[in-house]
Enzyme design. Structure first.
Site, PDB file in Angstrom:
ATOM      1  N   GLY A  88      -4.727  11.565  -9.743  1.00 13.24           N
ATOM      2  CA  GLY A  88      -3.776  10.714  -8.705  1.00 13.24           C
ATOM      3  C   GLY A  88      -3.424   9.339  -9.016  1.00 13.24           C
ATOM      4  O   GLY A  88      -3.922   9.139 -10.050  1.00 13.24           O
ATOM      5  N   LYS A 132       3.523   1.490  -3.807  1.00 16.22           N
ATOM      6  CA  LYS A 132       2.844   0.703  -4.789  1.00 16.22           C
ATOM      7  C   LYS A 132       3.718   0.791  -6.298  1.00 16.22           C
ATOM      8  O   LYS A 132       3.687   0.216  -7.203  1.00 16.22           O
ATOM      9  CB  LYS A 132       1.526   1.270  -5.151  1.00 16.22           C
ATOM     10  N   GLY A 152     -10.233  13.337 -11.389  1.00 17.39           N
ATOM     11  CA  GLY A 152      -9.009  13.208 -10.450  1.00 17.39           C
ATOM     12  C   GLY A 152      -7.917  12.627 -11.572  1.00 17.39           C
ATOM     13  O   GLY A 152      -8.176  12.030 -12.588  1.00 17.39           O
ATOM     14  N   THR A 180       1.034  -1.077   0.086  1.00 20.88           N
ATOM     15  CA  THR A 180       0.053  -0.103  -0.088  1.00 20.88           C
ATOM     16  C   THR A 180       0.897   1.195  -0.151  1.00 20.88           C
ATOM     17  O   THR A 180       1.937   1.076   0.041  1.00 20.88           O
ATOM     18  CB  THR A 180      -0.958  -0.176   1.160  1.00 20.88           C
TER      19      THR A 180
END
Ligand code: NDP
Length: 289
Positions: free
Chosen positions: A132, A70, A130, A66
């Site tokens: 991101g 990643k 988004g 996580t």
């Protein structure tokens, strides 16, 4: 559970890991399927290389990865699945000869969650809000699964532009376009699927949505919000107010775990068992829906 000399170990590496729901998913699955496996969070403060090498040396069967590792973990693995390689992010490591193979079950999990709700991507016009880490992977997923057109809208338009450019180069497909959030007005009136992948609306800022104008939501037949805390986000409320269907991201979280568990244990988890695990997750989160 009873741990013995044959118990297999899986785990999560990241920073932070304190609030993860993954042990609930995997330990529930192991118990219900009678698989001798334990899943634990490992806080990796630094030295990801040592963490992955150490896990392999300790015979760890598999790991989830996580934030913030990643992408960095790609350098630590010996093989990568092709979708994960294109996305450039891995959240699941599967033990193979000589190291780990990386997969991105966040995306296959999202796909499975959407399919389960009857949402399709193929031949759809999709708006992604988004640009991101999550939005980038969602954009790859949509192109990979044959969306007719993908519009990626972001506050910082340069980030959306670079994702679109990168996806065109990697996939050779031209169906993705970047725009500023306010440019939604230029989109046709044909109803579209919208995937909400910004962090706007995440608890405790539950009263916010990244676009609030009714006119935007009139262009949407289905909204999927990656956020699952809260489970009825402002974005979802706005979609529903204009007659659309709307879903939150908890099933995505469930299925990324299910798919990782399936890869580690070479099993197929039934939908009935997925539902049971989902109930346990909801109970842990203290939510009814
Ligand atoms: P990032 O921090 O990488 O990206 C955040 C995005 O939100 C950027 O596009 C950013 O725009 C936008 N944003 C943030 N604040 C604002 C604002 N005030 N106004 C407009 N746009 C804003 O986060 P991730 O991509 O990793 O995650 C995005 C969301 O997805 C999170 O809420 C996360 O919880 C959820 N998620 C859920 C998963 C699940 O399993 N259900 C899995 C992964 C993520 P800008 O570029 O302009 O800064």
């Amino acid at each position: 559970m009873k741990i013995n000399g044959k118990t297999k170990t899986c785990g999560l590496i990241g920073k932070p890991v304190e609030h993860t729901m993954s042990p609930t998913i995997h330990n529930t699955l192991a118990k219900k399927l009678g698989i001798d496996l334990v899943y634990v969070p490992f806080l990796v403060e630094q030295n990801l290389t040592a963490a992955v090498k150490g896990a392999y040396a300790l015979n760890v069967l598999g790991m989830n990865v996580t934030v913030p590792y990643k992408s960095d973990v790609l350098k630590e693995i010996c093989e990568v699945d092709s979708l994960a390689g294109q996305i450039g992010a891995v959240n699941t490591l599967v033990r193979v000869n000589g190291g780990y193979k990386g997969y991105n079950t966040d995306m296959t999990g999202l796909y499975r969650a959407m399919t389960g709700y009857g949402i399709k991507i193929e031949e759809e016009e999709v708006i992604i809000l988004g640009a991101g880490g999550a939005a980038r992977a969602v954009a790859y997923l949509c192109v990979h699964y044959g969306a007719k057109k993908v519009y990626i809208l972001n506050r910082s338009v340069d980030k959306a532009l670079s994702i679109a450019e990168e996806i065109r180069e990697t996939t050779g497909k031209n169906c993705i376009e970047a725009m500023a959030l306010q440019d939604y007005t230029k989109l046709s009136e044909e109803k579209k699927l919208c995937i909400q992948a910004t962090s706007v609306g995440l608890s405790p800022n539950e009263e916010e949505a990244v676009i609030e104008e009714e006119a935007f939501y009139q262009k949407i037949h289905t909204g999927y919000d990656l956020i699952y805390r809260p489970t009825n986000t402002k974005f979802m409320q706005l979609v529903k107010a204009q007659g659309g269907q709307a879903y939150h991201g908890l099933k995505m979280l469930l299925y990324q775990g299910i798919e990782a568990f399936e890869l580690w244990n070479q099993v197929q988890v039934s939908e009935a068992l997925c539902d049971e695990v989902y109930e346990v997750m909801k109970g842990e989160m203290g939510i009814e829906e």
